[in-house]
Design a protein around this motif. Structure first.
Motif, PDB file in Angstrom:
ATOM      1  N   MET A 250      -0.491  -3.603  -8.106  1.00 22.71           N
ATOM      2  CA  MET A 250       0.320  -4.861  -7.963  1.00 22.71           C
ATOM      3  C   MET A 250       0.364  -5.740  -9.433  1.00 22.71           C
TER       4      MET A 250
ATOM      5  N   ARG B 241       6.090  -2.782   2.955  1.00 22.25           N
ATOM      6  CA  ARG B 241       6.139  -3.097   1.639  1.00 22.25           C
ATOM      7  C   ARG B 241       7.113  -1.555   1.009  1.00 22.25           C
TER       8      ARG B 241
ATOM      9  N   SER C 292       2.129  -0.994   3.377  1.00 22.24           N
ATOM     10  CA  SER C 292       2.408  -1.093   4.671  1.00 22.24           C
ATOM     11  C   SER C 292       3.845  -0.887   4.268  1.00 22.24           C
TER      12      SER C 292
ATOM     13  N   GLU D   5       6.045  -9.286  -2.174  1.00 21.02           N
ATOM     14  CA  GLU D   5       4.714 -10.241  -2.620  1.00 21.02           C
ATOM     15  C   GLU D   5       4.509 -10.365  -1.570  1.00 21.02           C
ATOM     16  N   GLU D   6       4.466 -10.511  -0.502  1.00 19.17           N
ATOM     17  CA  GLU D   6       4.383 -10.375  -0.063  1.00 19.17           C
ATOM     18  C   GLU D   6       3.392 -10.099   1.970  1.00 19.17           C
ATOM     19  N   THR D   7       3.590  -8.603   0.697  1.00 17.95           N
ATOM     20  CA  THR D   7       3.343  -7.016   1.831  1.00 17.95           C
ATOM     21  C   THR D   7       1.552  -7.041   0.905  1.00 17.95           C
ATOM     22  N   GLU D   8       1.253  -6.119   1.790  1.00 17.49           N
ATOM     23  CA  GLU D   8       0.170  -5.081   1.794  1.00 17.49           C
ATOM     24  C   GLU D   8       0.160  -4.085   2.432  1.00 17.49           C
ATOM     25  N   GLY D   9      -1.068  -3.744   0.920  1.00 16.36           N
ATOM     26  CA  GLY D   9      -1.301  -1.519   0.798  1.00 16.36           C
ATOM     27  C   GLY D   9       0.185  -1.319   0.952  1.00 16.36           C
TER      28      GLY D   9
ATOM     29  N   ALA E 252      -1.317   1.484  -2.213  1.00 17.73           N
ATOM     30  CA  ALA E 252      -2.753   0.273  -1.605  1.00 17.73           C
ATOM     31  C   ALA E 252      -3.706   0.183  -2.940  1.00 17.73           C
TER      32      ALA E 252
END
Length: 196
Positions: free
Chosen positions: A135, A71, A68, A62-66, A130
Motif C-alpha cells: 500500500m 483489490r 481481497s 485505497e478502500e480495499t484491504e489485503g 496483503a
C-alpha cells in the motif's frame, strides 16, 4: 448548460465507469485539478475522461484491504486502463506533438513518465498485495500518476493545443479510441520487482 455543470457531469460519468467494476466500494476522490478540457468532445477531453476514471480506480483501491477480490479486480483494471491509455496517447498525441520543436520537451517528458508509471505498476503486480509495503508503494504510484496527469491537463495539453490544427485534433481522437481499444484487449500485466 453552464460549463461547470457540463464538466461535473463529464467527471461523474467517468467515475461511474470505475464504480461499475465494484459497485459497493465508495469513491473518495476529493477535488481534482481544474482543466478547461473536461467534457470537451476532442482528444484532450477524451484523455481527461480516462484520467478521471483512473483517479476513481486509485481511490477505490485505497478502500480495499489485503488480497481481497475487490483489490485484485480493481488493480487489474487500473493496470490495463493505464497501459492501454498510455500507448494510445503516445501514438495519437505525443508522436505528433514531438515533431514540433516548441513542444518536443513536453512530449518527451510525458512519455518518460509513462515508462516510470509502467515500471511502478509492474513492481506492484509482482509484490504481495496483503503486505503493508504494497500500500505504501501503491500510494507512491498514485502520487506519481496524479502529478503526471495534472501536468498534462494544466500545462502540456494547453501547449500542444496551440500548435495543432482542428483536423489534427479530430484525427488524434479517432486514433486514440481505436488504439486504446486494441491495446486494452491485449494488455499483459507485467510483474517485475523494482529494487528501490
Amino acid at each position: 448548460m453552464h460549463p461547470q455543470t457540463f464538466q461535473a457531469q463529464a467527471k461523474a460519468k467517468s467515475i461511474a465507469k470505475a464504480k461499475a467494476i465494484v459497485p459497493d466500494l465508495p469513491v473518495r476522490l476529493g477535488s481534482t485539478p481544474a482543466t478547461t478540457f473536461r467534457g470537451n468532445p476532442d482528444i484532450f477531453g477524451r484523455l481527461v475522461e480516462d484520467h478521471d476514471m483512473h483517479r476513481a480506480l486509485f481511490a477505490m483501491i485505497e478502500e480495499t484491504e489485503g488480497k481481497s477480490p475487490e483489490r485484485k479486480k480493481l488493480f487489474r483494471e487500473l493496470v490495463k486502463e493505464i497501459k492501454a491509455h498510455s500507448a494510445a496517447e503516445e501514438q495519437a498525441l505525443w508522436s505528433t506533438v514531438m515533431r514540433n520543436p516548441k513542444t518536443t520537451d513536453d512530449a518527451r517528458h510525458a512519455v518518460s513518465e509513462h515508462k516510470e508509471l509502467d515500471e511502478m505498476l509492474a513492481d506492484l503486480a509482482a509484490r504481495d498485495m496483503a503486505s503493508p509495503t504494497w500500500m505504501r508503494r501503491f500510494k507512491k504510484a498514485k502520487d506519481e500518476y496524479l502529478h503526471h496527469v495534472r501536468e498534462e491537463e494544466q500545462e502540456q495539453f494547453l501547449a500542444a493545443q496551440k500548435h495543432l490544427s482542428t483536423a489534427d485534433v479530430a484525427y488524434m481522437k479517432r486514433v486514440f479510441i481505436a488504439r486504446k481499444r486494441d491495446e486494452k484487449a491485449s494488455v499483459k500485466i507485467d510483474k517485475k520487482i523494482k529494487l528501490n
